[in-house]
Scaffold this motif. Sequence first.
Motif, PDB file in Angstrom:
ATOM      1  N   MET A 160      15.550  17.534  10.535  1.00  0.00           N
ATOM      2  CA  MET A 160      14.683  17.639   9.375  1.00  0.00           C
ATOM      3  C   MET A 160      15.168  16.697   8.283  1.00  0.00           C
ATOM      4  O   MET A 160      16.353  16.427   8.180  1.00  0.00           O
ATOM      5  CB  MET A 160      14.713  19.062   8.819  1.00  0.00           C
ATOM      6  N   THR A 161      14.269  16.297   7.447  1.00  0.00           N
ATOM      7  CA  THR A 161      14.634  15.440   6.325  1.00  0.00           C
ATOM      8  C   THR A 161      14.845  16.280   5.072  1.00  0.00           C
ATOM      9  O   THR A 161      14.422  17.443   5.005  1.00  0.00           O
ATOM     10  CB  THR A 161      13.536  14.403   6.055  1.00  0.00           C
ATOM     11  N   LYS A 162      15.464  15.679   4.067  1.00  0.00           N
ATOM     12  CA  LYS A 162      15.681  16.366   2.791  1.00  0.00           C
ATOM     13  C   LYS A 162      14.354  16.719   2.133  1.00  0.00           C
ATOM     14  O   LYS A 162      14.211  17.781   1.532  1.00  0.00           O
ATOM     15  CB  LYS A 162      16.497  15.486   1.856  1.00  0.00           C
ATOM     16  N   VAL A 197      24.437  18.527   0.649  1.00  0.00           N
ATOM     17  CA  VAL A 197      23.223  18.102  -0.039  1.00  0.00           C
ATOM     18  C   VAL A 197      22.843  19.288  -0.906  1.00  0.00           C
ATOM     19  O   VAL A 197      22.507  20.363  -0.400  1.00  0.00           O
ATOM     20  CB  VAL A 197      22.094  17.762   0.954  1.00  0.00           C
ATOM     21  N   ASN A 198      22.952  19.130  -2.226  1.00  0.00           N
ATOM     22  CA  ASN A 198      22.701  20.214  -3.168  1.00  0.00           C
ATOM     23  C   ASN A 198      21.236  20.217  -3.577  1.00  0.00           C
ATOM     24  O   ASN A 198      20.719  19.215  -4.057  1.00  0.00           O
ATOM     25  CB  ASN A 198      23.572  20.042  -4.417  1.00  0.00           C
ATOM     26  N   ILE A 228      17.658  28.485   4.947  1.00  0.00           N
ATOM     27  CA  ILE A 228      17.844  27.041   4.869  1.00  0.00           C
ATOM     28  C   ILE A 228      19.238  26.585   5.308  1.00  0.00           C
ATOM     29  O   ILE A 228      19.393  25.430   5.676  1.00  0.00           O
ATOM     30  CB  ILE A 228      17.513  26.490   3.468  1.00  0.00           C
ATOM     31  N   TYR A 229      20.227  27.459   5.278  1.00  0.00           N
ATOM     32  CA  TYR A 229      21.566  27.032   5.696  1.00  0.00           C
ATOM     33  C   TYR A 229      21.630  26.765   7.191  1.00  0.00           C
ATOM     34  O   TYR A 229      22.518  26.073   7.666  1.00  0.00           O
ATOM     35  CB  TYR A 229      22.617  28.049   5.293  1.00  0.00           C
ATOM     36  N   GLY A 230      20.700  27.301   7.953  1.00  0.00           N
ATOM     37  CA  GLY A 230      20.669  27.049   9.386  1.00  0.00           C
ATOM     38  C   GLY A 230      20.010  25.735   9.758  1.00  0.00           C
ATOM     39  O   GLY A 230      20.050  25.328  10.907  1.00  0.00           O
ATOM     40  N   ILE A 231      19.419  25.069   8.779  1.00  0.00           N
ATOM     41  CA  ILE A 231      18.713  23.809   9.035  1.00  0.00           C
ATOM     42  C   ILE A 231      19.713  22.663   9.072  1.00  0.00           C
ATOM     43  O   ILE A 231      20.590  22.561   8.219  1.00  0.00           O
ATOM     44  CB  ILE A 231      17.655  23.554   7.936  1.00  0.00           C
ATOM     45  N   ARG A 232      19.574  21.796  10.051  1.00  0.00           N
ATOM     46  CA  ARG A 232      20.380  20.582  10.122  1.00  0.00           C
ATOM     47  C   ARG A 232      19.526  19.417   9.664  1.00  0.00           C
ATOM     48  O   ARG A 232      18.433  19.194  10.185  1.00  0.00           O
ATOM     49  CB  ARG A 232      20.872  20.321  11.541  1.00  0.00           C
ATOM     50  N   ILE A 233      20.013  18.697   8.668  1.00  0.00           N
ATOM     51  CA  ILE A 233      19.282  17.547   8.171  1.00  0.00           C
ATOM     52  C   ILE A 233      19.783  16.284   8.859  1.00  0.00           C
ATOM     53  O   ILE A 233      20.731  16.332   9.638  1.00  0.00           O
ATOM     54  CB  ILE A 233      19.386  17.438   6.633  1.00  0.00           C
ATOM     55  N   ASP A 234      19.152  15.169   8.559  1.00  0.00           N
ATOM     56  CA  ASP A 234      19.410  13.925   9.284  1.00  0.00           C
ATOM     57  C   ASP A 234      20.848  13.439   9.190  1.00  0.00           C
ATOM     58  O   ASP A 234      21.382  12.909  10.145  1.00  0.00           O
ATOM     59  CB  ASP A 234      18.466  12.832   8.787  1.00  0.00           C
ATOM     60  N   ASP A 264      25.095  14.179   8.260  1.00  0.00           N
ATOM     61  CA  ASP A 264      26.021  15.224   8.689  1.00  0.00           C
ATOM     62  C   ASP A 264      26.405  16.210   7.591  1.00  0.00           C
ATOM     63  O   ASP A 264      27.284  17.037   7.792  1.00  0.00           O
ATOM     64  CB  ASP A 264      27.292  14.587   9.254  1.00  0.00           C
ATOM     65  N   ARG A 265      25.762  16.129   6.457  1.00  0.00           N
ATOM     66  CA  ARG A 265      26.079  17.045   5.358  1.00  0.00           C
ATOM     67  C   ARG A 265      25.389  18.382   5.568  1.00  0.00           C
ATOM     68  O   ARG A 265      24.380  18.489   6.238  1.00  0.00           O
ATOM     69  CB  ARG A 265      25.624  16.438   4.034  1.00  0.00           C
ATOM     70  N   ARG A 266      25.964  19.404   4.932  1.00  0.00           N
ATOM     71  CA  ARG A 266      25.375  20.730   4.977  1.00  0.00           C
ATOM     72  C   ARG A 266      24.544  20.956   3.723  1.00  0.00           C
ATOM     73  O   ARG A 266      24.701  20.273   2.721  1.00  0.00           O
ATOM     74  CB  ARG A 266      26.471  21.785   5.093  1.00  0.00           C
ATOM     75  N   ILE A 267      23.677  21.948   3.769  1.00  0.00           N
ATOM     76  CA  ILE A 267      22.779  22.248   2.655  1.00  0.00           C
ATOM     77  C   ILE A 267      23.407  23.306   1.762  1.00  0.00           C
ATOM     78  O   ILE A 267      24.042  24.246   2.240  1.00  0.00           O
ATOM     79  CB  ILE A 267      21.428  22.747   3.190  1.00  0.00           C
ATOM     80  N   LYS A 268      23.188  23.147   0.454  1.00  0.00           N
ATOM     81  CA  LYS A 268      23.661  24.123  -0.525  1.00  0.00           C
ATOM     82  C   LYS A 268      22.533  24.353  -1.533  1.00  0.00           C
ATOM     83  O   LYS A 268      21.953  23.399  -2.038  1.00  0.00           O
ATOM     84  CB  LYS A 268      24.903  23.595  -1.229  1.00  0.00           C
ATOM     85  N   LEU A 269      22.207  25.615  -1.816  1.00  0.00           N
ATOM     86  CA  LEU A 269      21.154  25.955  -2.771  1.00  0.00           C
ATOM     87  C   LEU A 269      21.768  26.532  -4.025  1.00  0.00           C
ATOM     88  O   LEU A 269      22.541  27.492  -3.971  1.00  0.00           O
ATOM     89  CB  LEU A 269      20.186  26.979  -2.169  1.00  0.00           C
ATOM     90  N   ASN A 270      21.451  25.936  -5.182  1.00  0.00           N
ATOM     91  CA  ASN A 270      21.937  26.392  -6.475  1.00  0.00           C
ATOM     92  C   ASN A 270      20.737  26.761  -7.341  1.00  0.00           C
ATOM     93  O   ASN A 270      19.792  25.990  -7.439  1.00  0.00           O
ATOM     94  CB  ASN A 270      22.728  25.283  -7.184  1.00  0.00           C
TER      95      ASN A 270
END
Length: 81
Positions: A1-3, A35-36, A64-70, A72-78
């Motif tokens: 998935m993309t950002k 990716v914040n 959303i934390y289970g999603i892998r984006i293009d 190698d960074r992980r997702i963080k929601l603030n």
Amino acid sequence: MTKETVKQLLLTIVKALVMTPDEVSIEVANDDQFVNFNLKVASQDVGRVIGKNGTVVQAIRSLIYGIRIDDDRRIKLNVID
């Protein structure tokens, strides 16, 4: 998935929860490991997004934390007040 896809998913979820969906915005910022996604909502809607004891925001994060984006960074929601 993309950002951008993740951003649209978050907007769809959060706009359904709040009373003023026009004031929902998400800024995307990158750092070394994450990716914040910085979520801003109207002040009267912060409680709706966070939920009692943080249950709503934790459920959104679980999705959303289970999603892998293009990259190698992980997702963080603030949630920004």
